[in-house]
Design an enzyme around this catalytic site. Structure first.
Site, PDB file in Angstrom:
ATOM      1  N   HIS A  36       0.838  -1.210   0.000  1.00 26.96           N
ATOM      2  CA  HIS A  36       0.000   0.000   0.000  1.00 26.96           C
ATOM      3  C   HIS A  36       0.870   1.256   0.000  1.00 26.96           C
ATOM      4  O   HIS A  36       0.568   2.247  -0.684  1.00 26.96           O
ATOM      5  CB  HIS A  36      -0.900   0.026   1.236  1.00 26.96           C
ATOM      6  CG  HIS A  36      -1.865  -1.112   1.322  1.00 26.96           C
ATOM      7  ND1 HIS A  36      -1.726  -2.117   2.238  1.00 26.96           N
ATOM      8  CD2 HIS A  36      -2.992  -1.391   0.607  1.00 26.96           C
ATOM      9  CE1 HIS A  36      -2.728  -2.978   2.100  1.00 26.96           C
ATOM     10  NE2 HIS A  36      -3.507  -2.560   1.119  1.00 26.96           N
ATOM     11  N   ARG A 187      -3.767 -10.194   4.501  1.00 35.07           N
ATOM     12  CA  ARG A 187      -4.131 -11.496   5.059  1.00 35.07           C
ATOM     13  C   ARG A 187      -2.909 -12.308   5.488  1.00 35.07           C
ATOM     14  O   ARG A 187      -3.069 -13.332   6.160  1.00 35.07           O
ATOM     15  CB  ARG A 187      -4.968 -12.281   4.054  1.00 35.07           C
ATOM     16  CG  ARG A 187      -6.388 -11.723   3.872  1.00 35.07           C
ATOM     17  CD  ARG A 187      -7.239 -12.616   2.985  1.00 35.07           C
ATOM     18  NE  ARG A 187      -8.639 -12.234   3.005  1.00 35.07           N
ATOM     19  CZ  ARG A 187      -9.224 -11.433   2.120  1.00 35.07           C
ATOM     20  NH1 ARG A 187      -8.499 -10.918   1.135  1.00 35.07           N
ATOM     21  NH2 ARG A 187     -10.508 -11.140   2.206  1.00 35.07           N
TER      22      ARG A 187
END
Length: 280
Positions: A36, A187
């Site tokens: 990100h 995750r």
């Protein structure tokens, strides 16, 4: 960095920007990591202002998926974005984005979601387009940044922008990986130490297919090779492995470069579903 939680406040901020200011946008579901951060850095380099949204979108989760336990780390996320120099973090509640659930307007996708995650997670891509379309209308970016780990998602969003004439550019960005090659994912933090080692199945198998591509005449032969590796990775359950045309996700008869072939994989490591891909 400005923290905005409601649409009205964002619209005021957006309306007061200087004329001609370029806005970059990075939509996320939070639990931010270096992948990100790379998207935000690219936006900061390309634009006058950068907006990052953090919103765990309920419509892209199936009824048995991990919406309730999806990692949420707002304090760490805000600290990371502030350190990067992001201008605005937009963190709406679900009722802001979906004021009258369930939504009556949803997306139909003709073919691009018939394979890969679109096939194994029914309704997922519809939910992705739903929230991205809403966010594009609200944020009004000039450029939006997406990581190529979600290759199918990126392709479908680019098609939506093209067909619905959104006045913005979709910027696909490279996959960011851990030192051992595992694709970064929110995750990954679900994985136990043992599962973390088993998760390397995805990266190492894709790399092996890439290295041996000249020995495979067809995608089916590559799939047979991948399936033959599974006994060596007892903690892994393969969801799919496919080699498709990298331009439109259509089936291809061979691995000739004219198809711009990409190998795609999804697998469960324990209860955690991970995805990865590698151009061939």
């Amino acid at each position: 960095m400005i923290h905005i939680r409601d649409i009205a406040a964002y619209r005021i901020w957006r309306a007061n920007l200087p004329a001609g200011a370029r806005v970059g946008f990075v939509p996320t579901m939070g639990a931010l990591h270096a992948g990100h951060a790379s998207l935000a850095r690219q936006s900061l380099a390309d634009n006058d202002y950068t907006v990052v949204s953090i919103f765990v979108n309920p419509t892209q989760f199936g009824p048995t998926e991990d919406l309730d336990r999806y990692p949420r780390t707002p304090d760490a996320d805000i600290a990371l974005l502030e350190a990067l120099g992001v201008d605005v973090v937009f963190m709406p509640e679900a009722k802001e984005i979906y004021p009258a659930p369930p939504a009556q307007i949803t997306f139909g996708i003709r073919s691009l979601d018939q394979k890969l995650c679109g096939a194994t997670r029914p309704g997922h891509m519809n939910g992705v387009l739903q929230v991205v379309c809403i966010l594009f209308h609200l944020i009004r970016p000039d450029r939006a940044y997406f990581g190529l780990k979600d290759y199918q998602q990126c392709l479908i969003i680019r098609q939506m922008v093209r067909e619905l004439h959104f006045p913005l550019e979709v910027v696909p960005c490279p996959i960011i990986r851990e030192a051992d090659g595992l694709a970064m994912s929110s995750r990954n933090r679900y994985l136990s130490p043992e599962e973390r080692q088993q998760a390397l199945f995805l990266t190492r198998t894709l790399q092996a297919v890439q290295a041996q591509r000249e020995t495979f005449s067809t995608p089916a032969q590559a799939l047979a090779y991948v399936q033959a590796q599974l006994p060596h990775w007892p903690g892994v359950r393969l969801d799919y492995f496919e080699i498709l045309n990298g331009q439109d996700l259509s089936d291809i008869p061979d691995l000739d470069a004219r198809w711009q072939p990409v190998a795609f994989m999804a697998a469960f490591v324990g209860k955690t579903r991970l995805i990865d891909n590698l151009p061939l």
